[in-house]
Design a protein around this motif. Structure first.
Motif, short mmCIF file in Angstrom:
data_model
loop_
_atom_site.label_atom_id
_atom_site.label_comp_id
_atom_site.label_asym_id
_atom_site.label_seq_id
_atom_site.Cartn_x
_atom_site.Cartn_y
_atom_site.Cartn_z
N ILE A 60 0.83 -1.20 0.00
CA ILE A 60 0.00 0.00 0.00
C ILE A 60 0.87 1.26 0.00
O ILE A 60 0.60 2.22 -0.73
CB ILE A 60 -0.96 0.00 1.21
CG1 ILE A 60 -1.92 -1.20 1.15
CG2 ILE A 60 -1.74 1.30 1.30
CD1 ILE A 60 -2.90 -1.19 0.02
N LYS A 61 1.94 1.25 0.80
CA LYS A 61 2.84 2.40 0.82
C LYS A 61 3.52 2.62 -0.52
O LYS A 61 3.62 3.75 -1.01
CB LYS A 61 3.91 2.23 1.91
CG LYS A 61 3.41 2.48 3.30
CD LYS A 61 4.53 2.32 4.30
CE LYS A 61 4.02 2.44 5.71
NZ LYS A 61 5.09 2.24 6.70
N ALA A 62 3.99 1.54 -1.14
CA ALA A 62 4.65 1.65 -2.44
C ALA A 62 3.66 2.12 -3.51
O ALA A 62 4.00 2.94 -4.36
CB ALA A 62 5.27 0.31 -2.85
N LEU A 63 2.43 1.63 -3.44
CA LEU A 63 1.40 2.06 -4.38
C LEU A 63 1.07 3.54 -4.18
O LEU A 63 0.88 4.28 -5.16
CB LEU A 63 0.16 1.20 -4.20
CG LEU A 63 -0.94 1.29 -5.25
CD1 LEU A 63 -0.40 0.96 -6.62
CD2 LEU A 63 -2.06 0.34 -4.91
N SER A 64 1.08 3.98 -2.95
CA SER A 64 0.83 5.39 -2.65
C SER A 64 1.94 6.27 -3.23
O SER A 64 1.67 7.31 -3.83
CB SER A 64 0.73 5.58 -1.14
OG SER A 64 0.61 6.92 -0.81
#
Length: 135
Positions: free
Chosen positions: A24-28
């Motif tokens: 989720i952090k990388a996608l953000s």
């Protein structure tokens, strides 16, 4: 030490919740750095952006998180490439557009701590869709 030099404290693989949060952090980060209205990515690109180990099974876990988001209509599969070699498989490229509630959530909110879980993101995006339909 063996073939794998890198190990987690709890064993050779990261726990699934950590994979969810890192994905989720990388996608953000991926969405925030995009300059257009769409972003395309693969599970290996997200894994390289995060602090996860680069094991094949971790790529599969990241893809599982992406498939969960796709089941809820937050992502789409853009292309599938068949890899023709021993042990090859399929390479999925995902696409997210600015029309997606996930795009709006990732652009506007700072996802950290409890907000960085897959359950929170799905509930929040489904809530955005329901409020948009009621207006």
């Amino acid at each position: 030490m063996g073939y794998y030099k890198w190990k987690w404290d709890s064993g050779p693989l990261p726990p699934y919740k950590l994979v969810e949060r890192s994905t989720i952090k990388a996608l953000s980060i991926f969405v925030k750095k995009s300059r257009g209205r769409v972003a395309t990515f693969t599970s290996s690109q997200l894994t390289r952006m995060s602090d996860l180990p680069k094991f094949p099974v971790v790529f599969t876990l990241v893809r599982t998180v992406l498939e969960e988001l796709r089941k809820h209509g937050l992502l789409e599969i853009w292309s599938v490439r068949v890899i023709r070699r021993i042990g090859g498989g399929r390479k999925y490229r995902y696409i997210i557009s600015s029309d997606s509630p996930l795009w709006k959530l990732l652009k506007e909110e700072d996802l950290s701590g409890e907000k960085c879980s897959l359950d929170y993101v799905i509930k929040r995006c489904v809530g955005i869709v329901q409020t948009a339909r009621s207006d």
